[in-house]
Design a protein around this motif. Structure first.
Motif, PDB file in Angstrom:
ATOM      1  N   LEU A 121      -5.972   4.022  -4.055  1.00 20.85           N
ATOM      2  CA  LEU A 121      -6.465   3.599  -2.370  1.00 20.85           C
ATOM      3  C   LEU A 121      -7.896   3.775  -1.746  1.00 20.85           C
ATOM      4  CD1 LEU A 121      -2.954   4.717  -2.903  1.00 20.85           C
ATOM      5  CD2 LEU A 121      -3.420   2.389  -1.780  1.00 20.85           C
TER       6      LEU A 121
ATOM      7  N   ARG B 206      -2.640  15.403  -0.399  1.00 17.48           N
ATOM      8  CA  ARG B 206      -1.882  14.551   1.534  1.00 17.48           C
ATOM      9  C   ARG B 206      -3.865  15.158   2.157  1.00 17.48           C
ATOM     10  NH1 ARG B 206       0.451  18.053   5.600  1.00 17.48           N
ATOM     11  NH2 ARG B 206      -0.905  19.176   5.328  1.00 17.48           N
TER      12      ARG B 206
ATOM     13  N   THR C 243       0.086   4.459   3.778  1.00 17.07           N
ATOM     14  CA  THR C 243       0.009   4.941   2.526  1.00 17.07           C
ATOM     15  C   THR C 243       0.112   6.232   2.694  1.00 17.07           C
ATOM     16  OG1 THR C 243      -2.513   2.650   2.658  1.00 17.07           O
ATOM     17  CG2 THR C 243      -2.271   5.319   1.317  1.00 17.07           C
ATOM     18  N   MET C 244       0.431   7.025   3.837  1.00 17.17           N
ATOM     19  CA  MET C 244       0.705   8.256   3.858  1.00 17.17           C
ATOM     20  C   MET C 244       2.285   8.633   4.132  1.00 17.17           C
ATOM     21  SD  MET C 244      -2.396  10.084   3.754  1.00 17.17           S
ATOM     22  CE  MET C 244      -1.908  11.393   3.982  1.00 17.17           C
TER      23      MET C 244
ATOM     24  N   LEU D 101       0.898  -1.289   0.208  1.00 22.92           N
ATOM     25  CA  LEU D 101      -0.433   0.064  -0.149  1.00 22.92           C
ATOM     26  C   LEU D 101       0.968   1.291  -0.097  1.00 22.92           C
ATOM     27  CD1 LEU D 101      -2.369  -1.039   2.462  1.00 22.92           C
ATOM     28  CD2 LEU D 101      -2.911  -1.059  -0.033  1.00 22.92           C
TER      29      LEU D 101
ATOM     30  N   LEU E 106       2.851   8.879  -6.609  1.00 22.69           N
ATOM     31  CA  LEU E 106       2.874  10.633  -6.810  1.00 22.69           C
ATOM     32  C   LEU E 106       4.392  10.538  -7.291  1.00 22.69           C
ATOM     33  CD1 LEU E 106       2.875  12.486  -3.948  1.00 22.69           C
ATOM     34  CD2 LEU E 106       5.280  10.642  -2.995  1.00 22.69           C
TER      35      LEU E 106
ATOM     36  N   MET F 186      -6.362  12.964   0.733  1.00 23.80           N
ATOM     37  CA  MET F 186      -6.123  11.573   0.629  1.00 23.80           C
ATOM     38  C   MET F 186      -6.582  11.252   2.595  1.00 23.80           C
ATOM     39  SD  MET F 186      -4.690   8.725  -0.423  1.00 23.80           S
ATOM     40  CE  MET F 186      -3.990   7.378  -0.682  1.00 23.80           C
TER      41      MET F 186
ATOM     42  N   LEU G  72      -4.128   8.543  -6.616  1.00 26.26           N
ATOM     43  CA  LEU G  72      -4.410   8.076  -5.070  1.00 26.26           C
ATOM     44  C   LEU G  72      -5.554   7.548  -4.913  1.00 26.26           C
ATOM     45  CD1 LEU G  72      -2.107  10.680  -3.958  1.00 26.26           C
ATOM     46  CD2 LEU G  72      -1.400   8.746  -3.673  1.00 26.26           C
TER      47      LEU G  72
ATOM     48  N   HIS H 114      -3.108   2.749   7.178  1.00 24.25           N
ATOM     49  CA  HIS H 114      -3.247   4.374   7.326  1.00 24.25           C
ATOM     50  C   HIS H 114      -2.061   4.794   7.076  1.00 24.25           C
ATOM     51  CE1 HIS H 114      -7.906   4.750   8.318  1.00 24.25           C
ATOM     52  NE2 HIS H 114      -8.313   3.875   6.798  1.00 24.25           N
TER      53      HIS H 114
ATOM     54  N   ALA I 121       1.040   3.876  -3.085  1.00 25.17           N
ATOM     55  CA  ALA I 121       1.383   5.034  -3.547  1.00 25.17           C
ATOM     56  C   ALA I 121       1.772   5.668  -3.502  1.00 25.17           C
ATOM     57  CB  ALA I 121       0.582   5.774  -2.234  1.00 25.17           C
TER      58      ALA I 121
END
Length: 151
Positions: free
Chosen positions: A113, A89, A126-127, A65, A73, A92, A110, A123, A69
């Motif tokens: 996801l 961001r 993914t960030m 994941l 990006l 998301m 994105l 989470h 991401a």
């Protein structure tokens, strides 16, 4: 759970990591780690005269994941402004936490996801790439900040 979360699209994105590696002379570097799983992204950037991302490299050690991401990006980040990255961001986070639609524009990929929203433990991983990118851009903006005072 596994089939829903790790779709063919996610696995394809995870396998394609544009701009992998590090820049030799970055103006900014961001480093983010998801505490729960250890997914990590180190991002180097340079900015152009308008403050947009001109050079980008990422070293990502993450689950599928986080890799997916980072893949999205990396495909879209060159030419992005700080405002575009922050909006992506924020969108998301809204997608993951409160049912938002997800990013639009250059970072619309994105949205692939979106199913991660049902798995809060995923989470943070993914960030990591976008958070590291924002950190790197912020640092690089300091390099580009106008100097004041006599020379």
């Amino acid at each position: 759970m596994i089939d829903d979360l790790y779709s063919a699209r996610i696995l394809t994105l995870a396998a394609n990591l544009p701009h992998a590696g590090r820049l030799t002379a970055p103006e900014g570097t961001g480093d983010r780690t998801a505490k729960l799983c250890g997914s990590r992204a180190i991002v180097d950037v340079t900015l152009d005269a308008d403050g947009r991302v001109a050079g980008f490299a990422q070293d990502v050690k993450a689950c599928a994941l986080g890799q997916a991401a980072a893949g999205v990006l990396g495909e879209a980040v060159i030419g992005a402004s700080d405002a575009e990255l922050r909006a992506a961001r924020d969108a998301m986070l809204a997608m993951l936490k409160s049912g938002g639609d997800g990013p639009d524009g250059r970072f619309e990929g994105l949205r692939a996801l979106k199913q991660v929203a049902a798995y809060p433990a995923r989470h943070a991983s993914t960030m990591v790439a976008i958070e590291a990118t924002l950190e790197a851009v912020s640092q690089a903006q300091g390099v580009h900040a106008p100097r004041t005072g006599a020379a």
